[in-house]
Enzyme design. Structure first.
Site, PDB file in Angstrom:
ATOM      1  N   CYS A 106       0.813  -1.217   0.000  1.00 15.01           N
ATOM      2  CA  CYS A 106       0.000   0.000   0.000  1.00 15.01           C
ATOM      3  C   CYS A 106       0.849   1.271   0.000  1.00 15.01           C
ATOM      4  O   CYS A 106       0.474   2.275  -0.612  1.00 15.01           O
ATOM      5  CB  CYS A 106      -0.953   0.011   1.186  1.00 15.01           C
ATOM      6  SG  CYS A 106      -0.168  -0.202   2.795  1.00 15.01           S
ATOM      7  N   HIS A 327      -1.797   1.198   7.226  1.00 13.44           N
ATOM      8  CA  HIS A 327      -2.280   1.236   5.841  1.00 13.44           C
ATOM      9  C   HIS A 327      -2.122   2.650   5.298  1.00 13.44           C
ATOM     10  O   HIS A 327      -2.297   3.634   6.015  1.00 13.44           O
ATOM     11  CB  HIS A 327      -3.746   0.814   5.773  1.00 13.44           C
ATOM     12  CG  HIS A 327      -4.288   0.766   4.381  1.00 13.44           C
ATOM     13  ND1 HIS A 327      -3.789  -0.076   3.418  1.00 13.44           N
ATOM     14  CD2 HIS A 327      -5.293   1.457   3.779  1.00 13.44           C
ATOM     15  CE1 HIS A 327      -4.453   0.093   2.288  1.00 13.44           C
ATOM     16  NE2 HIS A 327      -5.369   1.030   2.485  1.00 13.44           N
TER      17      HIS A 327
END
Length: 408
Positions: A106, A327
């Site tokens: 990510c 994330h």
């Protein structure tokens, strides 16, 4: 929506696309193994008659065993997680949005997404529809812009870029042994790199959804900056530094390398010294200048020893990579009148998570110094983690998701 460590919810099982090279991309009879071989040759797409044609890059010898071990040692894992095996591609959820297939990469994809959005903002000429409703040709050009920014202007220090390319068409280099099939393609100008990334074989290597575009960019960014240069000049601790940390996630060093070309370990402004003249100084390095795109972190909201400086909170373009719960995703404004340095005026932000399968536009209205009455700090447990990241820049802000479910 409850945000897990890698997005809104797990994606369904993903069946890789079968990639069959076209006859004009690869020569016949090439073996798909890990042994070093000669680069599979220039594409017939590239010729002197092509519009804006640039000279072919210089192709070097495959990495030696020592070079491959050194590179993988800095990456920080013995074998790159299989979740990293994907290319850069648009999924169809939002016209401007890249897709992340599985958990792990990510930080790399969000960094490219942020620079892609910066390119779209520049190309749109003040028209929000040029970003939010971008056409296929423009978004592909913006994606190439973003990769060139990362490789040439950031990691390559605006001097050169080295793209590590496999010498076998079907190679999937995920460990040190397999890295020996990689050959350095050296580009000496931004224009040269930009031209060739739109041609075969480079576009097939980077933009095939089931290919290895993300790992190849990871290796190339590190190689362009230099393994020893990163250890000796960039990171706080050369003995423990890595580009990939726990659970296969990107480290701050890798994200910084993508965003501003230095694998520094911090996100404050400039450098800080610890120690004394008598005992010696320990120097920690952060953002060296105002960045092109910004960075916000939930760690700062939680007072977890992270300080994000004004050079990343107030970047040149109104685009921010957001780190929340391990994330990375993106916030941006499509309004050309927004000043990214301003933290006092209200504005509308768009939130995009490349792993979230967002089939609707998420538009947030942010009003600084208007904290709802039921909140004391805005960082209480149970508050949206994205709202908390927003409040590290826009203090005491009310955040309205305009009817959409908040990311908790």
């Amino acid at each position: 929506l409850k945000l897990s460590a890698e997005g809104f919810f797990p994606l369904p099982s993903y069946r890789p696309l079968e990639f069959i090279p076209s006859s004009d991309a690869w020569p016949a009879g090439i073996m798909l193994d890990d042994e070093p071989r000669q680069f599979f040759g220039p594409s017939k797409d590239v010729g002197s008659a092509a519009e804006g044609a640039q000279p072919a890059p210089k192709i070097g010898d495959p990495l030696t065993a020592e070079q491959a071990e050194s590179l993988m040692g800095l990456i920080g894992v013995q074998h790159l997680p299989d979740s990293w095996k994907q290319g850069f591609f648009f999924a169809g959820y939002q016209p401007y949005g890249l897709q992340q297939v599985d958990g792990g990469p990510c930080g790399v994809i969000a960094s490219v997404q942020a620079l892609l959005l910066r390119s779209l903002l520049e190309r749109a000429g003040g028209d929000p529809a040029g970003v939010l409703k971008v056409d296929e040709k423009t978004r592909q050009e913006a994606l190439i812009d973003a990769l060139c920014e990362v490789l040439f202007r950031h990691a390559g220090d605006n001097k050169k870029a080295v793209l590590l390319i496999p010498s076998a068409a079907g190679a999937a280099p995920l460990n040190a042994s397999q890295l020996r099939c990689l050959q350095p393609a050296v580009f000496t100008s931004f224009e040269q790199l930009h031209f060739h990334l739109g041609q075969r074989p480079y576009r097939d290597l980077l933009f095939n959804p089931s290919g290895c575009g993300v790992p190849l960019l990871l290796y190339s960014v590190v190689w362009s900056r230099g393994v020893e240069g990163i250890r000796e000049r960039d990171v706080d601790d050369p003995k423990t530094c890595s580009m990939i940390g726990a659970h296969g996630y990107c480290t701050q060093e890798l994200v910084n390398l993508m965003l501003f070309g230095r694998a520094y370990s911090n996100v404050f402004d400039g450098s800080k010294r610890l120690g004394s003249a008598q005992d010696g100084w320990y120097v920690m390095q952060g953002a060296p200048a105002r960045a092109k795109v910004g960075f916000l972190s939930l760690f700062e909201a939680k007072n977890d020893c992270i300080e994000v400086g004004s050079r990343l909170k107030g970047p040149l373009s109104p685009v921010w990579v957001v780190c929340a719960e391990s994330h990375y995703s993106v916030l941006f404004s499509a309004d050309p009148t927004v000043d990214p340095k301003d933290s006092d005026r209200g504005l509308e932000l768009h939130y995009f998570d490349q792993f979230g399968r967002q089939d609707r536009e998420l538009r947030l209205t942010v009003l600084p110094r208007s904290l709802p009455d039921h909140l004391t700090t805005g960082f209480e447990d149970g508050e949206s983690i994205i709202d908390q990241c927003i409040r590290t820049k826009w203090k005491q802000a009310a955040v309205d998701w305009n009817g959409a479910e908040k990311v908790l």
